[in-house]
Design a protein around this motif. Sequence first.
Motif, PDB file in Angstrom:
ATOM      1  N   ARG A 152       0.843  -1.203   0.000  1.00  0.00           N
ATOM      2  CA  ARG A 152       0.000   0.000   0.000  1.00  0.00           C
ATOM      3  C   ARG A 152       0.873   1.245   0.000  1.00  0.00           C
ATOM      4  N   TRP A 153       0.400   2.290  -0.685  1.00  0.00           N
ATOM      5  CA  TRP A 153       1.111   3.580  -0.657  1.00  0.00           C
ATOM      6  C   TRP A 153       0.544   4.378   0.500  1.00  0.00           C
ATOM      7  N   VAL A 154       1.376   4.676   1.495  1.00  0.00           N
ATOM      8  CA  VAL A 154       0.852   5.373   2.674  1.00  0.00           C
ATOM      9  C   VAL A 154       1.625   6.671   2.899  1.00  0.00           C
ATOM     10  N   SER A 155       0.917   7.673   3.416  1.00  0.00           N
ATOM     11  CA  SER A 155       1.587   8.935   3.729  1.00  0.00           C
ATOM     12  C   SER A 155       1.683   9.089   5.243  1.00  0.00           C
ATOM     13  N   ARG A 156       2.547   9.969   5.678  1.00  0.00           N
ATOM     14  CA  ARG A 156       2.715  10.256   7.104  1.00  0.00           C
ATOM     15  C   ARG A 156       2.791  11.770   7.255  1.00  0.00           C
ATOM     16  N   GLU A 157       2.440  12.229   8.440  1.00  0.00           N
ATOM     17  CA  GLU A 157       2.469  13.678   8.658  1.00  0.00           C
ATOM     18  C   GLU A 157       3.864  14.243   8.368  1.00  0.00           C
ATOM     19  N   GLU A 158       4.868  13.578   8.903  1.00  0.00           N
ATOM     20  CA  GLU A 158       6.247  14.027   8.656  1.00  0.00           C
ATOM     21  C   GLU A 158       6.733  13.494   7.312  1.00  0.00           C
ATOM     22  N   THR A 159       7.456  14.335   6.590  1.00  0.00           N
ATOM     23  CA  THR A 159       7.981  13.893   5.290  1.00  0.00           C
ATOM     24  C   THR A 159       9.480  14.205   5.185  1.00  0.00           C
ATOM     25  N   ILE A 160      10.112  13.566   4.199  1.00  0.00           N
ATOM     26  CA  ILE A 160      11.524  13.849   3.902  1.00  0.00           C
ATOM     27  C   ILE A 160      11.554  14.490   2.517  1.00  0.00           C
ATOM     28  N   ASP A 161      12.204  15.633   2.392  1.00  0.00           N
ATOM     29  CA  ASP A 161      12.348  16.274   1.077  1.00  0.00           C
ATOM     30  C   ASP A 161      13.482  15.601   0.315  1.00  0.00           C
ATOM     31  N   VAL A 162      13.230  15.342  -0.969  1.00  0.00           N
ATOM     32  CA  VAL A 162      14.286  14.816  -1.835  1.00  0.00           C
ATOM     33  C   VAL A 162      14.717  15.951  -2.758  1.00  0.00           C
ATOM     34  N   ARG A 163      16.021  16.235  -2.755  1.00  0.00           N
ATOM     35  CA  ARG A 163      16.511  17.413  -3.487  1.00  0.00           C
ATOM     36  C   ARG A 163      17.487  17.009  -4.582  1.00  0.00           C
ATOM     37  N   ASN A 164      17.446  17.762  -5.665  1.00  0.00           N
ATOM     38  CA  ASN A 164      18.418  17.572  -6.746  1.00  0.00           C
ATOM     39  C   ASN A 164      19.768  18.133  -6.264  1.00  0.00           C
ATOM     40  N   PRO A 165      20.783  17.289  -6.156  1.00  0.00           N
ATOM     41  CA  PRO A 165      22.050  17.752  -5.579  1.00  0.00           C
ATOM     42  C   PRO A 165      22.701  18.900  -6.348  1.00  0.00           C
ATOM     43  N   GLN A 166      22.387  19.045  -7.635  1.00  0.00           N
ATOM     44  CA  GLN A 166      23.151  20.056  -8.386  1.00  0.00           C
ATOM     45  C   GLN A 166      22.673  21.488  -8.133  1.00  0.00           C
ATOM     46  N   ASN A 167      21.408  21.629  -7.639  1.00  0.00           N
ATOM     47  CA  ASN A 167      20.941  23.005  -7.374  1.00  0.00           C
ATOM     48  C   ASN A 167      20.120  23.102  -6.085  1.00  0.00           C
TER      49      ASN A 167
ATOM     50  N   ALA B 182      37.974   6.375 -12.203  1.00  0.00           N
ATOM     51  CA  ALA B 182      38.180   7.338 -11.101  1.00  0.00           C
ATOM     52  C   ALA B 182      37.029   8.330 -10.994  1.00  0.00           C
ATOM     53  N   PHE B 183      36.430   8.709 -12.155  1.00  0.00           N
ATOM     54  CA  PHE B 183      35.497   9.840 -12.116  1.00  0.00           C
ATOM     55  C   PHE B 183      34.047   9.460 -12.412  1.00  0.00           C
ATOM     56  N   ALA B 184      33.770   8.170 -12.684  1.00  0.00           N
ATOM     57  CA  ALA B 184      32.376   7.751 -12.872  1.00  0.00           C
ATOM     58  C   ALA B 184      31.616   8.080 -11.592  1.00  0.00           C
ATOM     59  N   ALA B 185      30.380   8.516 -11.754  1.00  0.00           N
ATOM     60  CA  ALA B 185      29.519   8.884 -10.613  1.00  0.00           C
ATOM     61  C   ALA B 185      30.230   9.884  -9.693  1.00  0.00           C
ATOM     62  N   ALA B 186      31.027  10.760 -10.281  1.00  0.00           N
ATOM     63  CA  ALA B 186      31.797  11.768  -9.537  1.00  0.00           C
ATOM     64  C   ALA B 186      32.624  11.116  -8.429  1.00  0.00           C
ATOM     65  N   GLY B 187      33.143   9.929  -8.738  1.00  0.00           N
ATOM     66  CA  GLY B 187      34.033   9.239  -7.786  1.00  0.00           C
ATOM     67  C   GLY B 187      33.307   8.633  -6.596  1.00  0.00           C
ATOM     68  N   GLN B 188      31.978   8.691  -6.611  1.00  0.00           N
ATOM     69  CA  GLN B 188      31.220   8.127  -5.477  1.00  0.00           C
ATOM     70  C   GLN B 188      30.836   6.689  -5.799  1.00  0.00           C
ATOM     71  N   ASN B 189      31.837   5.853  -5.741  1.00  0.00           N
ATOM     72  CA  ASN B 189      31.676   4.490  -6.207  1.00  0.00           C
ATOM     73  C   ASN B 189      32.612   3.627  -5.361  1.00  0.00           C
TER      74      ASN B 189
ATOM     75  N   MET C  77      30.443  14.344 -15.970  1.00  0.00           N
ATOM     76  CA  MET C  77      30.477  14.181 -14.507  1.00  0.00           C
ATOM     77  C   MET C  77      29.545  15.177 -13.830  1.00  0.00           C
ATOM     78  N   GLY C  78      28.759  14.676 -12.880  1.00  0.00           N
ATOM     79  CA  GLY C  78      27.818  15.523 -12.146  1.00  0.00           C
ATOM     80  C   GLY C  78      28.379  15.959 -10.794  1.00  0.00           C
ATOM     81  N   PRO C  79      27.494  16.420  -9.911  1.00  0.00           N
ATOM     82  CA  PRO C  79      27.923  16.914  -8.600  1.00  0.00           C
ATOM     83  C   PRO C  79      28.076  15.779  -7.594  1.00  0.00           C
TER      84      PRO C  79
END
Length: 483
Positions: free
Chosen positions: A17-32, A280-287, A327-329
């Motif tokens: 089931r898709w359920v909501s809760r009063e508290e939420t987490i914001d998902v943000r685009n890391p580049q801006n 070395a630089f794929a996924a901005a080195g986060q690998n 390469m991204g942020p």
Amino acid sequence: MNTKLETQKGKMFLAGRWVSREETIDVRNPQNGEKIASVAKASREDMRYAIELGQETFDSLGKWPVHQRIAVLKRVSQLLLENQEDFARTIALEGSKTINEARGEAKRAAQTLEIAAEEARRIQGETINFDQNEGSENRIGYYYYSPVGVVGAITPFNDPLNLVAHKVGPAIAAGNAIVIKPASSTPLSALKLAQIFSEAGLPDGMLSVITGSGGEVGDELVSHPYVKAVSFTGGTDTGKEIKEKTGTKQVSMELGSNSPVIVLADADLEDAVDSSVDGAFAAAGQNCIGVQRVYVEEAIYADYVEKFTAATNRLTTGDKLSEDTDMGPLITEGEAKRVEGLIEEAVSLGAEIATGGKRNGAFVEPTVLVNVSPEATIAKEEIFGPVVMLESVPDLKAAVKRANDVDYGLHAGIFTNNLNNAHYAIEHLNVGGVMVNDSSDYRIDAMPFGGTKQSGIGREGVKFAIELMTEKKVVNFKLNAPF
Ligand code: NAP
């Protein structure tokens, strides 16, 4: 298929089931820093509920037939491919990857689930020769694999879809229920995967994607007595903390590393450069298997540094959704600042910047360091950013010694055209995988994947994850007469 994500309305996927809760987490685009969605912030009670419903569903299904598991996994793999671009955009928007990297991850995730469908067929035991023991001549028996029940899985931000597929695929192939806690910064890909599992006919309760804080709902997941196997991928410190709470559960830990690559004078230099720059630089080195330390035989060192730096300078950094961006942020500006601090520390200890070194918001330039002191953090710890150090070594033995001289051991690469050298490295590198004429970054999803030392416990790769998520049960029949 309706690909409009429910997650845009601040929900999570609790036992079908898709359920909501009063508290939420914001998902943000890391580049801006722009908010792209919000998801429900689960409580410990939510997590307990998901685990209990998982156990209930697992119990009520009895022995869930293998052909039904295969059908669901195949259908999900197909749905993923049909919606590859949509998944790729989600990966690229919420994470650090460029759209081209994200397309690659979506394709791999479909493959991981297809492998899971195939492995489901092959989960089988062996007969046991009890008569090898005197007095056991009239016994016959076998062992087989049974599902553990509920699997708990926690995933990091850097491969937000495929690393989730690496947990859900084997769990479902083995007939388990699974509760996933994705990284709070990148929960959307996991929720989207849950959506297609639901559409593919997975019984409700067999999968929950619970979004919430690692320290709270993650903690509940790894401690709950119904959870019989814990599969964690993330940082070494988090892994160690979790391990203390898992007691007698089966555990696999896929943790960090600072992977070495060795380049010998007899190697194909261009290939070694291209492959290592990419690694070395794929996924901005986060690998976790990204190239961090390169040890180059001194005869070709100057040439290698020049070519490596030139190839790095050709990389374009910028908008993740642009087809031309290489390469991204980093995942957050805070992470970029941490990486910037490690570059500054290395420089203060004598390192020189061959190229890069600057930060702008969450972006760090692809950075090449030379003359790095062995005391610098980057020479010892995982940097998890777009920074690589190049070091000259007198010979292969010295290179292997330097490669091993850290607390991690996930993958290593060696470039050489000499079989003896390759075998020396294979034998002496203390790592989970040695890639010959590929960088440490090489991996396919069907191979055993994991590390030595602080890089982890156990192996992923669908067939090997299934080992974690099953128990061997021995059956012995005593017959009235010898047969
Ligand atoms: P992380 O900070 O360790 O977080 C990983 C996951 O653990 C997240 O879902 C996080 O939740 C959760 N978590 C945090 N604290 C927890 C706790 N006390 N109890 C239970 N769960 C907890 O790692 P990351 O920054 O996302 O990922 C980067 C790391 O993952 C790197 O070290 C990288 O090398 C490693 N990694 C390893 C592999 C491999 O296969 N070996 C693959 C990919 C990445 P929140 O997001 O809510 O904090």
